[in-house]
Design a protein around this motif. Sequence first.
Motif, PDB file in Angstrom:
ATOM      1  N   TYR A 175       0.850  -1.182   0.000  1.00  0.00           N
ATOM      2  CA  TYR A 175       0.000   0.000   0.000  1.00  0.00           C
ATOM      3  C   TYR A 175       0.883   1.228   0.000  1.00  0.00           C
ATOM      4  CZ  TYR A 175      -4.160  -2.780   0.943  1.00  0.00           C
ATOM      5  OH  TYR A 175      -5.182  -3.667   0.857  1.00  0.00           O
ATOM      6  N   LEU A 235       3.128   2.715   3.025  1.00  0.00           N
ATOM      7  CA  LEU A 235       3.624   1.686   3.950  1.00  0.00           C
ATOM      8  C   LEU A 235       4.970   1.186   3.436  1.00  0.00           C
ATOM      9  CD1 LEU A 235       0.502  -0.494   4.874  1.00  0.00           C
ATOM     10  CD2 LEU A 235       1.521   1.425   6.114  1.00  0.00           C
ATOM     11  N   VAL A 277       2.226  -5.523   2.898  1.00  0.00           N
ATOM     12  CA  VAL A 277       1.253  -6.092   3.826  1.00  0.00           C
ATOM     13  C   VAL A 277       1.250  -7.610   3.700  1.00  0.00           C
ATOM     14  CG1 VAL A 277      -1.247  -6.297   4.091  1.00  0.00           C
ATOM     15  CG2 VAL A 277      -0.197  -4.042   3.986  1.00  0.00           C
ATOM     16  N   SER A 315      -4.041 -10.422  14.537  1.00  0.00           N
ATOM     17  CA  SER A 315      -4.827  -9.439  13.808  1.00  0.00           C
ATOM     18  C   SER A 315      -3.886  -8.487  13.070  1.00  0.00           C
ATOM     19  CB  SER A 315      -5.696  -8.662  14.802  1.00  0.00           C
ATOM     20  OG  SER A 315      -6.401  -7.674  14.124  1.00  0.00           O
ATOM     21  N   SER A 372      -6.730 -11.527   5.867  1.00  0.00           N
ATOM     22  CA  SER A 372      -7.775 -11.090   4.939  1.00  0.00           C
ATOM     23  C   SER A 372      -7.169 -10.667   3.613  1.00  0.00           C
ATOM     24  CB  SER A 372      -8.568  -9.932   5.546  1.00  0.00           C
ATOM     25  OG  SER A 372      -9.269 -10.375   6.681  1.00  0.00           O
ATOM     26  N   SER A 373      -5.994 -10.046   3.676  1.00  0.00           N
ATOM     27  CA  SER A 373      -5.336  -9.639   2.432  1.00  0.00           C
ATOM     28  C   SER A 373      -5.071 -10.851   1.556  1.00  0.00           C
ATOM     29  CB  SER A 373      -4.031  -8.925   2.746  1.00  0.00           C
ATOM     30  OG  SER A 373      -4.280  -7.807   3.560  1.00  0.00           O
ATOM     31  N   ARG A 413     -13.445  -4.052   4.651  1.00  0.00           N
ATOM     32  CA  ARG A 413     -12.572  -4.039   5.817  1.00  0.00           C
ATOM     33  C   ARG A 413     -13.073  -3.040   6.863  1.00  0.00           C
ATOM     34  NH1 ARG A 413      -7.735  -4.235   3.317  1.00  0.00           N
ATOM     35  NH2 ARG A 413      -7.223  -6.353   3.925  1.00  0.00           N
TER      36      ARG A 413
HETATM   37  N1  LIG Z   1      -6.087   0.086   2.174  1.00  0.00           N
HETATM   38  C1  LIG Z   1      -5.078  -0.091   3.047  1.00  0.00           C
HETATM   39  N2  LIG Z   1      -4.100   0.830   3.174  1.00  0.00           N
HETATM   40  C2  LIG Z   1      -3.086   0.652   4.023  1.00  0.00           C
HETATM   41  N3  LIG Z   1      -2.968  -0.397   4.827  1.00  0.00           N
HETATM   42  C3  LIG Z   1      -3.904  -1.375   4.760  1.00  0.00           C
HETATM   43  C4  LIG Z   1      -4.998  -1.255   3.864  1.00  0.00           C
HETATM   44  N4  LIG Z   1      -5.757  -2.353   4.024  1.00  0.00           N
HETATM   45  C5  LIG Z   1      -5.152  -3.124   4.963  1.00  0.00           C
HETATM   46  N5  LIG Z   1      -4.044  -2.540   5.408  1.00  0.00           N
HETATM   47  C6  LIG Z   1      -3.139  -3.094   6.420  1.00  0.00           C
HETATM   48  O1  LIG Z   1      -2.776  -4.380   6.008  1.00  0.00           O
HETATM   49  C7  LIG Z   1      -2.525  -5.177   7.134  1.00  0.00           C
HETATM   50  C8  LIG Z   1      -3.179  -6.531   6.963  1.00  0.00           C
HETATM   51  O2  LIG Z   1      -4.569  -6.375   7.033  1.00  0.00           O
HETATM   52  P1  LIG Z   1      -5.541  -7.626   7.019  1.00  0.00           P
HETATM   53  O3  LIG Z   1      -5.160  -8.470   5.872  1.00  0.00           O
HETATM   54  O4  LIG Z   1      -6.915  -7.148   7.064  1.00  0.00           O
HETATM   55  O5  LIG Z   1      -5.184  -8.329   8.356  1.00  0.00           O
HETATM   56  P2  LIG Z   1      -5.946  -9.493   9.116  1.00  0.00           P
HETATM   57  O6  LIG Z   1      -7.083  -9.926   8.274  1.00  0.00           O
HETATM   58  O7  LIG Z   1      -4.925 -10.553   9.299  1.00  0.00           O
HETATM   59  O8  LIG Z   1      -6.372  -8.956  10.436  1.00  0.00           O
HETATM   60  C9  LIG Z   1      -2.999  -4.425   8.348  1.00  0.00           C
HETATM   61  O9  LIG Z   1      -1.869  -3.940   9.057  1.00  0.00           O
HETATM   62  C10 LIG Z   1      -3.770  -3.281   7.765  1.00  0.00           C
HETATM   63  O10 LIG Z   1      -3.628  -2.144   8.570  1.00  0.00           O
END
Ligand SMILES: Nc1ncnc2c1ncn2[C@@H]1O[C@H](COP(=O)(O)OP(=O)(O)O)[C@@H](O)[C@H]1O
Lengths: 229, 407
Positions: free
Chosen positions: A13, A16, A20, A40, A45-46, B406
């Motif tokens: 992203y 960052l 991720v 978490s 989810s990603s 999300r």
């Molecule tokens: N659109 C975005 N922009 C920046 N960071 C993101 C975005 N979407 C998710 N993240 C970051 O990606 C990381 C992984 O998120 P996610 O896959 O939802 O984690 P989980 O499902 O394991 O809790 C998290 O640190 C989240 O803050």
Amino acid sequence: MSDLTLSSVKLCYAGLADPVLDISKLRLDAGSHIAITGASGSGKSSLVNIISGLERASDGKVLWDDVDLCTLSETARERWRAANIGLVLQDFYLFSGLSALENVLLPVRLGRVRFRVEHRKRAEHLLKRVGLARADQPVQTMSRGEMQRVAVARALVTKPKILIADEPTASLDEASGLAVGDLLIELAREEAATLLVVSHDAQLVSRMERRIRLSRGKITETATPEYAA
Amino acid sequence: MIRFIVADLKRLWAGSLVIVLLVACAAALGIAVTLQERALRLGSARAADAFDLVVAAPGSETQIVLASVFLQPSALPLVSGSVLHTLSQDPRVAWAAPVGFGDFYGQIPIVGTTSDLVLQGGKKTLTDGRMFSKRTEAVIGAKVEMALGDIVTPMHGLAHEGGHVHADATYTVVGRAAETGSPWDKAILVPIEGVWHVHGMEGAHGLNLDPHHGEQNETVSIGEPWTADTPGVPAIIVKPKSIGDAYRLRQEYRTASTTAIFPAEVLTRLYATLGDARALLSAVAIGSQILVGAAIALVAVIHVGQKRSQIAALRAFGAPRTSLFIIVWSQLLILTTLGAALGMGLGYAIARLISHLLKAESGVTMPVAFIGSDMRMVIGLIVAASLLALGPAALACRQSVAGALRR
Ligand SMILES: Nc1ncnc2c1ncn2[C@@H]1O[C@H](COP(=O)(O)OP(=O)(O)O)[C@@H](O)[C@H]1O
Ligand SMILES: [Mg+2]
């Protein structure tokens, strides 16, 4: 039956420093049952978003037979997802005002394939299969456990090759969570679908054939080490 | 799909209602302004219908029309009685009737004239009672809340403007005139001789040989024939025999001591000068519609925003973007169409209400009716709204699904 192979997949992203998600190699065998665990924010989810085509990887390949999801257009991924993926989310996303049956059929009704009687028959069959006798019950009158069972039926109505459940039991009580976990495992077997479950639920995770642990976007542990590089 | 669209609107009924009401208000405003303006124009033109040609002393044409057709209190200079005499003798004139103002009974204007004007030269009949035949008798307009047999005591000027009572001259109501849709419906019509008498202007007119001036004299004859010595009057209503006669008469009576006007023409000119005000009014209406349009767009964006995760979920479950676009867009279209329909009814009701109030006030009937161009306006509004809705609908489909899920 098709396997799914991820190689050198990165999801970054803007703003960052670290990706991720950063997966050098991951193979998901067709029909296998896989659990994804991790803290978490670790990227669970990603990962499922990339596999289901909801998100496009910044880099790398996501191969389904010889199709690379990363090269598909938005519309093509949309079609691919509609045809191959069944999704169950933590929040059920059922639409109140519609019955259980209407909710199960909604993706088909809104989709590109012509609605046929078989769709209705299959939806009714699936609702029975998940233990709901009243197909015409408005969803807003159901318990949370029943709602998630409707969502499971909805995920399977198009006969997907991959069933993905992102924390399916996290917002349910223990008994309902157990029931939904059972259903996911049984139905994935009956439908010969690959099952991918993101969960913290130790009971559910322990029943999967394979467990993948994510930490800060990287695979740190897998029960069948030969797949991870 | 349709089931889903409707169920979805029901679920978000509060937001839906806001959109419908906003559109309804915008449409109602525009429609009410348009309808009312037209009703005013038509109504006043119809009120002037019975007044083909007005001959008066030189002065403001607008003032002459306001005083004679709309019975607005104003002090017109008098035109000589000999003019009335000459006109009534003219072969091109069907009838010529004097009108005299200035007296009131409470708030009701008392207008002195002749039976020719009341009955339009025999074209109209009374709805009740009979025509006045004595100087002390009166015929009331269709909308005057009085009964036959009532006694009218005239007062010079309006009471609250410091008028004084003419206690020595009273009228008895003997008849009720047919409705004209003009302020004359709310007036008391008396023989012009009565007005002259009250104001001590009888002069040599008629056969008034009463030596005791100021006393009730019931024996005096009323109406024609007029003579060169007939007292002056503020205005003379003339019914020419033909249109050609009307134009010739108007030409002839535009002299140093008289002026002749067609009230309908004066009104048309008045509206032309009021055109700027009308343009301003419709600009206000259009401006408010643009504002409401912006509000709708905003509400639509909020509406879509609230449904962000819902829309994303549908996409995640396999619904294509085109379906979602159609859903959001048709929902907004349904709401704006409902609003436009509601606004049409509302605008019509408002125009009717204003017309009703204005009629109660002035006596002028203002017909409120839709014409073709109104439909075009409503359709234009719906088209504009559906174009505006394209934005939020497109927005709904462009968002990132993963991001929306999300939260
Ligand atoms: N659109 C975005 N922009 C920046 N960071 C993101 C975005 N979407 C998710 N993240 C970051 O990606 C990381 C992984 O998120 P996610 O896959 O939802 O984690 P989980 O499902 O394991 O809790 C998290 O640190 C989240 O803050
Ligand atoms: Mg997550």
